[in-house]
Write a protein that holds these residues in place. Structure first.
Motif, PDB file in Angstrom:
ATOM      1  N   GLU A  99       0.835  -1.205   0.000  1.00 53.57           N
ATOM      2  CA  GLU A  99       0.000   0.000   0.000  1.00 53.57           C
ATOM      3  C   GLU A  99       0.872   1.258   0.000  1.00 53.57           C
ATOM      4  OE1 GLU A  99      -2.851   2.446   3.112  1.00 53.57           O
ATOM      5  OE2 GLU A  99      -2.446   0.316   3.460  1.00 53.57           O
ATOM      6  N   LEU A 100       1.912   1.255   0.842  1.00 54.28           N
ATOM      7  CA  LEU A 100       2.832   2.385   0.875  1.00 54.28           C
ATOM      8  C   LEU A 100       3.502   2.583  -0.480  1.00 54.28           C
ATOM      9  CD1 LEU A 100       4.740   2.147   4.291  1.00 54.28           C
ATOM     10  CD2 LEU A 100       3.173   3.937   3.559  1.00 54.28           C
ATOM     11  N   HIS A 101       3.912   1.472  -1.082  1.00 56.84           N
ATOM     12  CA  HIS A 101       4.598   1.570  -2.369  1.00 56.84           C
ATOM     13  C   HIS A 101       3.663   2.072  -3.459  1.00 56.84           C
ATOM     14  CE1 HIS A 101       7.024   0.307  -5.847  1.00 56.84           C
ATOM     15  NE2 HIS A 101       8.042   0.492  -5.031  1.00 56.84           N
ATOM     16  N   ASN A 102       2.420   1.666  -3.441  1.00 60.15           N
ATOM     17  CA  ASN A 102       1.449   2.167  -4.412  1.00 60.15           C
ATOM     18  C   ASN A 102       1.259   3.677  -4.267  1.00 60.15           C
ATOM     19  OD1 ASN A 102       1.075  -0.418  -5.403  1.00 60.15           O
ATOM     20  ND2 ASN A 102      -0.752  -0.818  -4.174  1.00 60.15           N
ATOM     21  N   ARG A 103       1.252   4.163  -3.029  1.00 58.94           N
ATOM     22  CA  ARG A 103       1.120   5.600  -2.796  1.00 58.94           C
ATOM     23  C   ARG A 103       2.332   6.340  -3.346  1.00 58.94           C
ATOM     24  NH1 ARG A 103      -0.746   7.364   3.103  1.00 58.94           N
ATOM     25  NH2 ARG A 103      -0.598   9.354   1.983  1.00 58.94           N
ATOM     26  N   LEU A 104       3.511   5.744  -3.164  1.00 60.47           N
ATOM     27  CA  LEU A 104       4.725   6.377  -3.689  1.00 60.47           C
ATOM     28  C   LEU A 104       4.692   6.410  -5.218  1.00 60.47           C
ATOM     29  CD1 LEU A 104       7.537   7.580  -3.252  1.00 60.47           C
ATOM     30  CD2 LEU A 104       8.452   5.256  -3.244  1.00 60.47           C
ATOM     31  N   ARG A 105       4.222   5.323  -5.843  1.00 54.92           N
ATOM     32  CA  ARG A 105       4.155   5.274  -7.302  1.00 54.92           C
ATOM     33  C   ARG A 105       3.257   6.379  -7.839  1.00 54.92           C
ATOM     34  NH1 ARG A 105       2.137   0.489  -7.905  1.00 54.92           N
ATOM     35  NH2 ARG A 105       4.099  -0.656  -8.061  1.00 54.92           N
ATOM     36  N   ALA A 106       2.221   6.731  -7.078  1.00 55.47           N
ATOM     37  CA  ALA A 106       1.285   7.756  -7.542  1.00 55.47           C
ATOM     38  C   ALA A 106       1.902   9.152  -7.524  1.00 55.47           C
ATOM     39  CB  ALA A 106       0.026   7.732  -6.678  1.00 55.47           C
ATOM     40  N   VAL A 107       2.811   9.431  -6.582  1.00 49.88           N
ATOM     41  CA  VAL A 107       3.357  10.793  -6.448  1.00 49.88           C
ATOM     42  C   VAL A 107       4.786  10.910  -6.977  1.00 49.88           C
ATOM     43  CG1 VAL A 107       1.873  11.341  -4.490  1.00 49.88           C
ATOM     44  CG2 VAL A 107       4.141  10.369  -4.073  1.00 49.88           C
TER      45      VAL A 107
END
Length: 489
Positions: free
Chosen positions: A148-156
């Motif tokens: 989940e954290l990594h997906n958030r990073l991919r978005a920004v």
């Protein structure tokens, strides 16, 4: 009158158990030096046996800094916090014309002192992953899933997401924090600027390379493994288990009652020995004396020996992949010393004498002597710890990890940190079975079957032609079971 140059900075590096502390003390006594500890676990007070601190007798032979300066009950050491403690000490010693000797096995602590790397950038940043995540979450009490954290990073910050593996929770959270405070893409921009001034691995050196010397104590693997086995046995005889039990009791009284729990990935609990003897220490005195208890004790000792040996290989790997691979204009000179034996005559010939020559040459700026002792990748001797694999043509781990998301099998939903793990997976039974299942499913859909269990005849010749990587099955190489760095997502 020409101003006298400041003293050089000497770094004593190498795997655990190789004799770093012994050499550091010898150098400090001969050259009016002081030792700066660079072992993350030895920063904590107490637990002298489990962290293998220098003895009181050894401490009396030379000034030491940053040993036992943090409470293991209240503090988790980080590389950023270490640099804030060590940098002023290092600069003060140079100003006072004292020889700084940085000694320890936590290689990234040493790297943070010598090179400018992305730790703090003037903002109020923390290095504690839980503190960072609480800032990122709507509900601070809820722990974030790594994916989940990594997906958030991919978005920004997609560039940072490609660079960082989903399992590297601390770095992913840190990158998210920087982007949250500085704007989308800020982390990658800062990293690009750091690399522009330095090289692929870090920012520029903080000190002139001709005032630096990394003394790398190397030892053949079989020699070191015997030495480490003996060291663990000696630690047990010296009271390691009693020390661990006393600390557990103190920890339980001070923190568990307040809702804290043991986390073997943080703080002092990362020391080798805590996790290995956990089940034994939970037993009552009667249980420990039983056959089951003695088996748990024997298992703990063996696990501690195995993990210590693995840690030594990891340290050696870091030295090879980081300190030896910097670009020429960002390279801190490395000098290889032969620490195969601690016998006095061998130690003098392989370690003490060349180390003294190197430091003396640094003080006199004698480039001829330094050139004679210098070590670069092409001249590195083989047969030392971790040197069984060729280094000349292989990518470093940091490069592989930097491409972690490119090493992804979308069919199986697994991401790898290293290229050899990815290749192993692609030839594994797990991958082959997954691909066969997907082909069967595709055949059912093509045949118009709505029933997923319908039997469909598949052309095996066409299947084999799809690609050799899908038909090469190795029953012993299922990286889904063997790779701890793989993450399903």
């Amino acid at each position: 009158m020409t101003a006298q140059p400041s003293p050089p900075i000497v770094i004593v590096a190498g795997p655990t158990g190789v004799g770093k502390s012994l050499l550091a003390i010898e150098l400090a006594k001969k050259f009016n030096g002081e030792v700066l500890n660079a072992d993350s676990m030895q920063l904590y007070s107490g637990l002298d046996i489990v962290t293998n601190k220098v003895t009181s007798e050894e401490l009396s032979q030379a000034p030491h800094h940053l040993i036992g300066c943090l409470s293991p009950l209240t503090t988790d050491s980080t590389v950023g916090a270490y640099r804030q403690l060590a940098q002023p000490l290092l600069d003060r010693l140079l100003k006072e014309n004292r020889l700084p000797i940085i000694c320890g096995g936590t290689c990234y602590y040493i790297e943070a002192l010598l090179w400018n790397i992305l730790l703090e950038d003037g903002g109020n940043f923390t290095n504690d992953v839980d503190d960072i995540e609480s800032e990122l979450r709507d509900d601070p009490a809820q722990k974030s899933d790594p994916q989940e954290l990594h997906n958030r990073l991919r978005a920004v910050d997609p560039e940072a997401a490609i660079r960082l593996h989903p399992n590297d929770r601390r770095k992913v959270a840190r990158a998210l924090q920087v982007n949250l405070r500085r704007g989308d893409g800020a982390y990658s921009s800062m990293l690009r600027e750091q690399h522009r001034l330095g090289d692929h691995f870090s920012g520029p050196l903080r000190y002139p390379p001709d005032r630096l010397a990394i003394l790398w104590l190397a030892c053949r693997r079989d020699h070191l493994e015997r030495r480490l086995d003996c060291r663990v046995d000696k630690m047990i005889q010296s009271g390691l288990l009693a020390e661990l039990e006393a600390f557990h009791s103190e920890f339980n009284a001070s923190r568990v009652g307040a809702g804290a729990s043991k986390d073997y990935t943080r703080g002092i609990f990362q020391s080798i020995g805590f996790k290995e003897f956990h089940s034994y220490l939970l037993m009552s005195p009667e249980q420990r004396d039983s056959a089951e208890g003695q088996l748990a004790l024997k298992s703990g000792i063996e696990l501690m020996k195995q993990r210590t040996k693995r840690y030594a290989v990891q340290q050696e790997k870091w030295l090879r992949n980081r300190f030896l691979r910097h670009s020429d204009d960002n390279y801190a000179p490395v000098y290889l010393l032969n620490a195969d034996s601690l016998v006095e005559s061998d130690w003098t010939t392989g370690v003490r004498q060349p180390a003294f020559e190197i430091v003396e040459a640094l003080l006199k700026s004698d480039q001829n002597i330094l050139l004679k002792h210098s070590t670069r990748l092409a001249t590195e001797p083989r047969g030392l710890v971790g040197s069984s694999s060729s280094l000349d043509d292989s990518e470093s781990d940091s490069v592989r990890i930097g491409r972690s998301l490119e090493l992804r099998c979308d069919h199986c939903g697994v991401t790898f940190a290293q290229r050899d793990q990815y290749k192993e997976h692609m030839s594994s039974r797990r991958h082959a079975k997954r691909m066969a299942g997907l082909r069967r499913l595709a055949a059912r859909i093509a045949a118009g079957h709505s029933d997923p269990n319908a039997v469909v005849v598949i052309d095996r010749n066409a299947e084999a032609a799809d690609g050799s990587e899908e038909s090469a099955v190795d029953n012993n190489n299922d990286s889904g079971r063997s790779s701890s760095r793989a993450v399903t997502g």
